[in-house]
Design a protein around this motif. Structure first.
Motif, PDB file in Angstrom:
ATOM      1  N   THR A  17       0.816  -1.215   0.000  1.00 14.79           N
ATOM      2  CA  THR A  17       0.000   0.000   0.000  1.00 14.79           C
ATOM      3  C   THR A  17       0.850   1.266   0.000  1.00 14.79           C
ATOM      4  O   THR A  17       0.502   2.258  -0.638  1.00 14.79           O
ATOM      5  N   PHE A  24      -6.158   4.399  -9.389  1.00  9.23           N
ATOM      6  CA  PHE A  24      -6.876   3.894  -8.222  1.00  9.23           C
ATOM      7  C   PHE A  24      -7.827   2.773  -8.619  1.00  9.23           C
ATOM      8  O   PHE A  24      -7.856   1.704  -7.986  1.00  9.23           O
ATOM      9  N   THR A  51      -4.337   6.578   1.960  1.00  8.69           N
ATOM     10  CA  THR A  51      -4.601   6.509   0.518  1.00  8.69           C
ATOM     11  C   THR A  51      -5.704   7.480   0.130  1.00  8.69           C
ATOM     12  O   THR A  51      -5.577   8.241  -0.839  1.00  8.69           O
ATOM     13  N   PRO A  83      -6.249  -0.144   0.217  1.00  9.10           N
ATOM     14  CA  PRO A  83      -6.205   1.283   0.551  1.00  9.10           C
ATOM     15  C   PRO A  83      -6.443   1.526   2.029  1.00  9.10           C
ATOM     16  O   PRO A  83      -7.176   0.789   2.699  1.00  9.10           O
ATOM     17  N   ASN A  86       0.509   4.202  -2.645  1.00  5.26           N
ATOM     18  CA  ASN A  86       0.248   5.594  -2.268  1.00  5.26           C
ATOM     19  C   ASN A  86       1.205   6.562  -2.968  1.00  5.26           C
ATOM     20  O   ASN A  86       0.825   7.684  -3.321  1.00  5.26           O
ATOM     21  N   TYR A 111      -6.856  -0.927  -7.384  1.00  2.53           N
ATOM     22  CA  TYR A 111      -7.547  -0.978  -6.096  1.00  2.53           C
ATOM     23  C   TYR A 111      -7.608  -2.404  -5.546  1.00  2.53           C
ATOM     24  O   TYR A 111      -7.392  -2.631  -4.348  1.00  2.53           O
TER      25      TYR A 111
END
Length: 513
Positions: free
Chosen positions: A180, A203, A216, A212, A184, A207
């Protein structure tokens, strides 16, 4: 006589450089290794590029016992601040790797990457990452990856940024996987450039691969705020809540800043009350943002009240809080109150930073004119303070607009002597003013100084010089500039807006003169 004069100039320049080298070496050996960072940086900045290799010079002025992590980090930090040619900074970093007692740090790698990517020298930047991956893979930090991704997102295409993201995954230490945090970084790279279409695409595409977090979502919220769209900020905030994410102090700070920058100060205060009700306690950044917001609304009384309430919140004002209040006074035209704040900062042992000077110069330019600006300018110079690029450009433009060319040229020399390589926009302004007032010799001198430091002229600056030097029949000077530009083109990456030299037809014409 011209030849003898030129020879004399070369002898003087060589003597000055030798004196500086000996002085620095003497300090190393005679002061128990209390090195002078400023002078070493100046030697690197002034080193002719790409005419001579820099390693012999570095070996001459820096004894091996001086090489340490803090030494290298300090030099690289100052090279970044002075807008040094990235290749010379990279060479200095490689020079330091030759010494067995030196252990490179992630900070040194990050600063070198910063310098290289700022000049868009991505080939060298990838070379650095490849080298560090082989020898010290643990030094490839989140920050170093963020530097690469943000610069590539700024200067290259969406596809190239995604390719860089995938390439960086192969540079992680063994056993470490992209998670993550790395996801980010990719989002932040697009959001800070206000490329929200690309950020949302990334995103939605990734995803399911990453998990997230509130951080995020805050990054995306920040992106909408940077785009200046209050409606999108609030819509995404409610989407964030629907997805089950709990807002934190960063979330509130972003929303408050968004409202304040749009002049909706009362909405910012409403959010402050809301966050306190849910036990999300404001930070110094929160209050500083509200002081700014009060200034934008030209409510200086409220700005001062919020500032004075800092101790009640168990927060101590820093330079940022003082600068925010100072900006509020400047916006309302109260330069005297802003000046008193500068004195108050000194009483509280807070340094005047580049924002302090920039804010005050802006206010003085609007109210007191040249006299007030010169007084503060001389105070800044007496403190050997070198402001950042926006302030340099603002001062240079102001001096030139007021036809204070002696001050403008003196400011230029102060920057050069401080080891600083002025931004091309500041140079454009100065050269245009010098040439328009018949001071082509000084304009030529400035141009040579920049090129000798390994920085390209802008196309605008070169065309101005080309036009004026042609009028005064200074073809030798024009040819010298052209040769220096062409030589740099072989060593530096091509960049839009840089000078490409005179055309072949113009060269033939100048050569026949």
């Amino acid at each position: 006589m011209l030849f003898l004069g030129r020879c004399n100039q070369l002898v003087q320049a060589t003597t000055q450089q030798l004196t500086l080298l000996l002085d620095v070496s003497f300090r190393f050996y005679s002061s128990d290794l209390e090195f002078d960072i400023k002078k070493i940086t100046k030697i690197i900045n002034d080193h002719p590029f790409p005419d001579k290799p820099i390693h012999p010079t570095l070996a001459q002025v820096i004894p091996s016992v001086a090489i340490s992590s803090s030494f290298v980090e300090n030099i690289l930090g100052r090279l970044f601040a002075t807008h040094c040619n990235g290749v010379k900074a990279y060479e200095f970093f490689k020079f330091s790797l030759q010494f067995p007692q030196f252990s490179p740090t992630s900070d040194a790698v990050e600063k070198t990457l910063h310098i290289l990517t700022r000049m868009r020298h991505f080939t060298k930047a990838w070379d650095l990452i490849d080298e560090i991956h082989k020898t010290h893979p643990s030094l490839i930090s989140l920050k170093s990856m963020s530097i690469m991704l943000s610069r590539i997102a700024k200067f290259r295409s969406f596809e190239e940024t995604l390719e860089a993201f995938e390439k960086l995954e192969d540079k992680l230490p063994d056993g470490k996987l992209f998670g993550t945090d790395e996801f980010n970084l990719l989002l932040r790279a697009f959001c800070t450039q206000r490329k929200m279409k690309e950020a949302k695409s990334v995103f939605n595409r990734l995803y399911s691969r990453f998990s997230p977090t509130t951080k995020t979502m805050n990054i995306l919220l920040l992106g909408f705020k940077e785009a200046g769209d209050v409606t999108s900020v609030e819509l995404f905030y409610h989407e964030m809540i629907r997805r089950g994410f709990k807002p934190d102090v960063v979330t509130y700070n972003i929303r408050i800043d968004c409202y304040c920058k749009k002049g909706r100060f009362l909405d910012g205060l409403r959010l402050l009350e809301e966050m306190e009700q849910v036990n999300c306690f404001p930070t110094l950044k929160t209050i500083t943002t509200l002081i700014h917001g009060a200034g934008i609304a030209k409510n200086t009384n409220k700005a001062r009240q919020i500032f004075d309430e800092l101790p009640k919140r168990k927060l101590l004002p820093d330079s940022g809080a003082y600068n925010a209040l100072m900006t509020a006074y400047i916006r309302s035209g109260d330069v005297k109150a802003a000046t008193r704040l500068m004195d108050e900062m000194e009483e509280n042992n807070l340094l005047h930073d580049t924002v302090t000077f920039h804010t005050m110069f802006l206010g003085l330019m609007k109210s007191n004119g040249i006299d007030g600006v010169l007084e503060l300018y001389n105070k800044m110079i007496d403190r050997n303070f070198v402001p950042k690029t926006p302030t340099v450009l603002m001062l240079m433009s102001f001096f030139c607009k007021k036809r204070k060319l002696d001050e403008a040229f003196g400011f230029w020399n102060y920057l050069i002597e401080s080891g600083y390589c002025p931004h091309s926009h500041a140079m454009d302004v100065l050269l245009k003013s010098l040439c328009s007032h018949g001071r082509e010799e000084q304009a030529f001198e400035c141009s040579v100084q920049i090129l000798e430091k390994g920085r390209q002229l802008s196309n605008n600056s070169f065309r101005v010089l080309e036009r004026h030097l042609s009028k005064t029949n200074d073809d030798d000077k024009l040819m010298k500039l052209n040769q220096m530009i062409k030589k740099l083109q072989t060593a530096l990456p091509a960049s839009k807006g840089h000078a490409i030299g005179i055309s072949d037809s113009n060269q033939d014409h100048a050569a026949s003169m």
